[in-house]
Design a protein around this motif. Structure first.
Motif, PDB file in Angstrom:
ATOM      1  N   THR A   8       0.842  -1.185   0.000  1.00  0.00           N
ATOM      2  CA  THR A   8       0.000   0.000   0.000  1.00  0.00           C
ATOM      3  C   THR A   8       0.883   1.244   0.000  1.00  0.00           C
ATOM      4  OG1 THR A   8      -1.550  -1.222   1.369  1.00  0.00           O
ATOM      5  CG2 THR A   8      -1.958   1.103   1.128  1.00  0.00           C
ATOM      6  N   ALA A  11      -1.712   7.670   0.117  1.00  0.00           N
ATOM      7  CA  ALA A  11      -2.298   8.533  -0.909  1.00  0.00           C
ATOM      8  C   ALA A  11      -1.520   9.845  -1.032  1.00  0.00           C
ATOM      9  CB  ALA A  11      -3.762   8.807  -0.586  1.00  0.00           C
ATOM     10  N   TYR A  14       1.695   9.297  -3.076  1.00  0.00           N
ATOM     11  CA  TYR A  14       1.369   9.105  -4.490  1.00  0.00           C
ATOM     12  C   TYR A  14       0.984  10.438  -5.129  1.00  0.00           C
ATOM     13  CZ  TYR A  14      -0.745   7.117  -8.701  1.00  0.00           C
ATOM     14  OH  TYR A  14      -1.050   6.811  -9.998  1.00  0.00           O
ATOM     15  N   GLU A  15       0.181  11.216  -4.414  1.00  0.00           N
ATOM     16  CA  GLU A  15      -0.257  12.521  -4.922  1.00  0.00           C
ATOM     17  C   GLU A  15       0.931  13.473  -5.093  1.00  0.00           C
ATOM     18  OE1 GLU A  15      -2.820  16.251  -3.291  1.00  0.00           O
ATOM     19  OE2 GLU A  15      -3.715  14.276  -3.027  1.00  0.00           O
ATOM     20  N   GLY A  61      -2.658   0.618  -8.208  1.00  0.00           N
ATOM     21  CA  GLY A  61      -3.259   1.707  -7.444  1.00  0.00           C
ATOM     22  C   GLY A  61      -3.763   2.835  -8.318  1.00  0.00           C
ATOM     23  N   ASN A  81     -12.467   5.471  -8.615  1.00  0.00           N
ATOM     24  CA  ASN A  81     -11.763   5.034  -7.420  1.00  0.00           C
ATOM     25  C   ASN A  81     -12.658   5.270  -6.229  1.00  0.00           C
ATOM     26  OD1 ASN A  81      -9.980   4.835  -5.141  1.00  0.00           O
ATOM     27  ND2 ASN A  81      -8.302   4.979  -6.595  1.00  0.00           N
ATOM     28  N   ASP A  83     -11.920   5.363  -3.168  1.00  0.00           N
ATOM     29  CA  ASP A  83     -11.300   6.177  -2.128  1.00  0.00           C
ATOM     30  C   ASP A  83     -11.136   7.631  -2.542  1.00  0.00           C
ATOM     31  OD1 ASP A  83     -11.061   3.878  -0.589  1.00  0.00           O
ATOM     32  OD2 ASP A  83      -9.090   3.418  -1.443  1.00  0.00           O
ATOM     33  N   ASP A  84     -11.708   8.024  -3.665  1.00  0.00           N
ATOM     34  CA  ASP A  84     -11.608   9.394  -4.177  1.00  0.00           C
ATOM     35  C   ASP A  84     -10.152   9.835  -4.350  1.00  0.00           C
ATOM     36  OD1 ASP A  84     -12.830  11.662  -5.196  1.00  0.00           O
ATOM     37  OD2 ASP A  84     -12.749  12.708  -3.275  1.00  0.00           O
ATOM     38  N   LEU A  85      -9.296   8.904  -4.792  1.00  0.00           N
ATOM     39  CA  LEU A  85      -7.882   9.215  -4.981  1.00  0.00           C
ATOM     40  C   LEU A  85      -7.560   9.690  -6.386  1.00  0.00           C
ATOM     41  CD1 LEU A  85      -6.209   6.214  -3.131  1.00  0.00           C
ATOM     42  CD2 LEU A  85      -6.372   8.567  -2.351  1.00  0.00           C
ATOM     43  N   ASN A  87      -8.205  12.451  -8.028  1.00  0.00           N
ATOM     44  CA  ASN A  87      -7.811  13.848  -8.188  1.00  0.00           C
ATOM     45  C   ASN A  87      -7.988  14.275  -9.648  1.00  0.00           C
ATOM     46  OD1 ASN A  87      -6.865  16.378  -7.712  1.00  0.00           O
ATOM     47  ND2 ASN A  87      -4.764  15.779  -7.260  1.00  0.00           N
TER      48      ASN A  87
END
Length: 140
Positions: A8, A11, A14-15, A61, A81, A83-85, A87
């Motif tokens: 994992t 977030a 990654y962002e 991911g 997604n 998880d609202d990842l 963007n």
């Protein structure tokens, strides 16, 4: 998918990489470079069917990829997604588009392109994939 252990990634990390560092490094060439980088990744991690592409997206991911529509010369995929990842408003999805294009070009055997369309209200990205049935490619 592969012999790699799935870990994992936070977030935020990654962002930072995807939405801030890459655009700063690549500047105005970001979209082109990411598209070709996606194609390169596809050659390094080949998928032999749509389900493996979908699994790769989840393992990487990148989000949940679903095949929404099939046509004789193309597909429409949706990327979401839970998880609202995603963007969506601040991110380019050319890496994913290049990856999809190259995967399908390899296993369909036709020159293939993919473009992404952000649908911010629906919180998804739509990928339009088209292959040219008149333009055979030999990937081997």
């Amino acid at each position: 998918m592969s012999s790699y252990e799935i870990k994992t990634v936070p977030a935020f990390g990654y962002e930072l990489f995807r939405d801030h560092l890459l655009p700063a490094i690549l500047g105005k060439h970001q979209d082109d470079v990411l598209y070709w980088a996606g194609k390169d990744l596809a050659r390094k991690f080949p998928c032999t069917d749509n389900q493996l592409i979908i699994s790769f997206f989840e393992d990487a991911g990148w989000g949940k990829l679903t095949l929404e529509k099939e046509e004789k010369d193309g597909y429409i995929f949706h990327l979401t997604n839970d998880d609202d990842l995603l963007n969506i408003s601040n991110r380019t999805f050319r890496l994913e588009a290049g990856f999809i294009a190259e995967q399908l070009q390899i296993f369909k055997g036709y020159l293939t392109e993919c473009y992404d369309e952000k649908k911010e209200k629906q919180c998804l990205v739509e990928f339009h994939v088209k292959w040219d049935l008149k333009e055979r490619v030999n990937e081997k």
